[in-house]
Design a protein around this motif. Sequence first.
Motif, mmCIF file in Angstrom:
data_model
loop_
_atom_site.group_PDB
_atom_site.id
_atom_site.type_symbol
_atom_site.label_atom_id
_atom_site.label_comp_id
_atom_site.label_asym_id
_atom_site.label_seq_id
_atom_site.Cartn_x
_atom_site.Cartn_y
_atom_site.Cartn_z
ATOM 1 N N UNK A 188 0.824 -1.207 0.000
ATOM 2 C CA UNK A 188 0.000 0.000 0.000
ATOM 3 C C UNK A 188 0.858 1.255 0.000
ATOM 4 N N UNK A 189 1.909 1.261 0.811
ATOM 5 C CA UNK A 189 2.796 2.421 0.859
ATOM 6 C C UNK A 189 3.488 2.632 -0.478
ATOM 7 N N UNK A 190 3.919 1.540 -1.094
ATOM 8 C CA UNK A 190 4.611 1.653 -2.379
ATOM 9 C C UNK A 190 3.657 2.128 -3.477
ATOM 10 N N UNK A 191 2.416 1.634 -3.431
ATOM 11 C CA UNK A 191 1.432 2.067 -4.424
ATOM 12 C C UNK A 191 1.114 3.550 -4.270
ATOM 13 N N UNK A 192 0.982 4.002 -3.041
ATOM 14 C CA UNK A 192 0.713 5.423 -2.805
ATOM 15 C C UNK A 192 1.883 6.281 -3.258
ATOM 16 N N UNK A 193 3.090 5.800 -3.039
ATOM 17 C CA UNK A 193 4.268 6.566 -3.459
ATOM 18 C C UNK A 193 4.348 6.651 -4.981
ATOM 19 N N UNK A 194 4.045 5.548 -5.662
ATOM 20 C CA UNK A 194 4.077 5.543 -7.130
ATOM 21 C C UNK A 194 2.977 6.422 -7.719
ATOM 22 N N UNK A 195 1.867 6.577 -6.971
ATOM 23 C CA UNK A 195 0.787 7.452 -7.437
ATOM 24 C C UNK A 195 1.079 8.928 -7.194
ATOM 25 N N UNK A 196 2.233 9.207 -6.596
ATOM 26 C CA UNK A 196 2.625 10.601 -6.386
ATOM 27 C C UNK A 196 2.183 11.185 -5.056
ATOM 28 N N UNK A 197 1.734 10.354 -4.130
ATOM 29 C CA UNK A 197 1.294 10.860 -2.831
ATOM 30 C C UNK A 197 2.498 11.360 -2.034
ATOM 31 N N UNK A 198 2.322 12.502 -1.391
ATOM 32 C CA UNK A 198 3.393 13.049 -0.576
ATOM 33 C C UNK A 198 3.564 12.234 0.698
ATOM 34 N N UNK A 199 4.635 12.544 1.461
ATOM 35 C CA UNK A 199 4.875 11.825 2.721
ATOM 36 C C UNK A 199 3.705 12.018 3.678
ATOM 37 N N UNK A 200 3.197 13.249 3.761
ATOM 38 C CA UNK A 200 2.064 13.518 4.644
ATOM 39 C C UNK A 200 0.813 12.776 4.174
ATOM 40 N N UNK A 201 0.571 12.763 2.841
ATOM 41 C CA UNK A 201 -0.600 12.073 2.299
ATOM 42 C C UNK A 201 -0.527 10.574 2.574
ATOM 43 N N UNK A 202 0.657 9.984 2.465
ATOM 44 C CA UNK A 202 0.808 8.556 2.760
ATOM 45 C C UNK A 202 0.532 8.275 4.228
ATOM 46 N N UNK A 203 1.004 9.174 5.085
ATOM 47 C CA UNK A 203 0.742 8.994 6.515
ATOM 48 C C UNK A 203 -0.747 9.157 6.814
ATOM 49 N N UNK A 204 -1.376 10.175 6.223
ATOM 50 C CA UNK A 204 -2.779 10.479 6.526
ATOM 51 C C UNK A 204 -3.733 9.414 5.996
ATOM 52 N N UNK A 205 -3.487 8.915 4.791
ATOM 53 C CA UNK A 205 -4.458 8.034 4.143
ATOM 54 C C UNK A 205 -4.082 6.554 4.173
ATOM 55 N N UNK A 206 -2.833 6.233 4.499
ATOM 56 C CA UNK A 206 -2.425 4.832 4.533
ATOM 57 C C UNK A 206 -2.012 4.417 5.945
ATOM 58 N N UNK A 207 -1.016 5.115 6.498
ATOM 59 C CA UNK A 207 -0.468 4.714 7.792
ATOM 60 C C UNK A 207 -1.478 4.891 8.920
ATOM 61 N N UNK A 208 -2.091 6.072 9.012
ATOM 62 C CA UNK A 208 -2.989 6.357 10.129
ATOM 63 C C UNK A 208 -4.184 5.409 10.196
ATOM 64 N N UNK A 209 -4.890 5.138 9.078
ATOM 65 C CA UNK A 209 -5.979 4.143 9.176
ATOM 66 C C UNK A 209 -5.479 2.749 9.557
ATOM 67 N N UNK A 210 -4.271 2.396 9.100
ATOM 68 C CA UNK A 210 -3.754 1.053 9.394
ATOM 69 C C UNK A 210 -3.424 0.873 10.870
ATOM 70 N N UNK A 211 -2.948 1.932 11.518
ATOM 71 C CA UNK A 211 -2.586 1.827 12.936
ATOM 72 C C UNK A 211 -3.696 2.368 13.835
ATOM 73 N N UNK A 212 -4.882 2.580 13.264
ATOM 74 C CA UNK A 212 -5.995 3.134 14.041
ATOM 75 C C UNK A 212 -6.305 2.366 15.314
ATOM 76 N N UNK A 213 -6.456 1.033 15.269
ATOM 77 C CA UNK A 213 -6.736 0.293 16.507
ATOM 78 C C UNK A 213 -5.650 0.464 17.568
ATOM 79 N N UNK A 214 -4.399 0.503 17.132
ATOM 80 C CA UNK A 214 -3.295 0.711 18.089
ATOM 81 C C UNK A 214 -3.347 2.110 18.669
ATOM 82 N N UNK A 215 -3.671 3.087 17.841
ATOM 83 C CA UNK A 215 -3.803 4.467 18.314
ATOM 84 C C UNK A 215 -4.918 4.581 19.338
#
Length: 293
Positions: A188-215
């Motif tokens: 997912x991170x690699x796909x977002x990066x290839x689509x041109x997503x910025x570091x913040x966009x990858x964190x906001x739309x990929x990382x944060x939902x994935x770690x939501x239960x831990x958060x």
Amino acid sequence: MTRQSRTAWAFVAPVLAIILLVLVVPTALALALSVTDYSVYALADWANLRFIGWGNFSTLLSTPLFWRALGNTALFAAIGVPMAIGTSLLAALLLNDATVRWKPLWRVALFAPYVTSVVATATVWQFLLNTRFGLLNRGLALIGIAPVDWLGNPSLSIPAILLFVTWKIFGYNMIVFTAALSAVPHELMEAARLDGASRWARFRHVTLPAIGPTLLLAAVMSVAGFLQLFAEPYVMTQGGPSQSTVTVLYFMFDEGFKWWNLGQASAVALILFVLILALTAVQARIGRRYEWL
């Protein structure tokens, strides 16, 4: 019951017995004592124990120090929880970077304060923040700044304790977040990066939902921890200056073990229990809304 069910109950029975002994029974006793005038006199003779109903709760509501303690506790939680979670998540993100060297060493060093004694580390910080010979004030003196009374100034005592508590619990949340980040799908991170997503966009739309239960877990544990803050102000400031660091648990300790108003202390414990339970339910509702549960 089937043989399989009996086997299952046999395995969980010791744990259920421990939970009953250390959680259910004390909670029930606190509830019972909160409607009595249980004090040192009742300890000597049970004939002195009286049922007073909501008397303890009405007394608490008319006690200014209780409201001061409740406000201090709310302030600790409102500032400390975002600060503790934010800093530990930032550290976990930095340590999750592949370019960072000596990751195990950093993790051990940052986790070490969590497993050390609260009283010992609070005493060390008390000396570090000392007005006359503390290392922090000595460092300020080198750049021409007058000594600061970190623990004796009502406007600085809460920030000083918050800084210590954040440093103390920082490592636990960091390790939990590090484990959660390692489980985020790399695809997912690699796909977002290839689509041109910025570091913040990858964190906001990929990382944060994935770690939501831990958060959510970290938020629940941190809120409960800050609402039960006791050892840190007890060791570092003794509730001062001017009662600026008295927390609900500190107030309960004084009522129960300093003044021996055990019935009123039980009422404080019950109020704190209901408060933590309500906030946990609110956080769980938020978690369900964002599909974290």
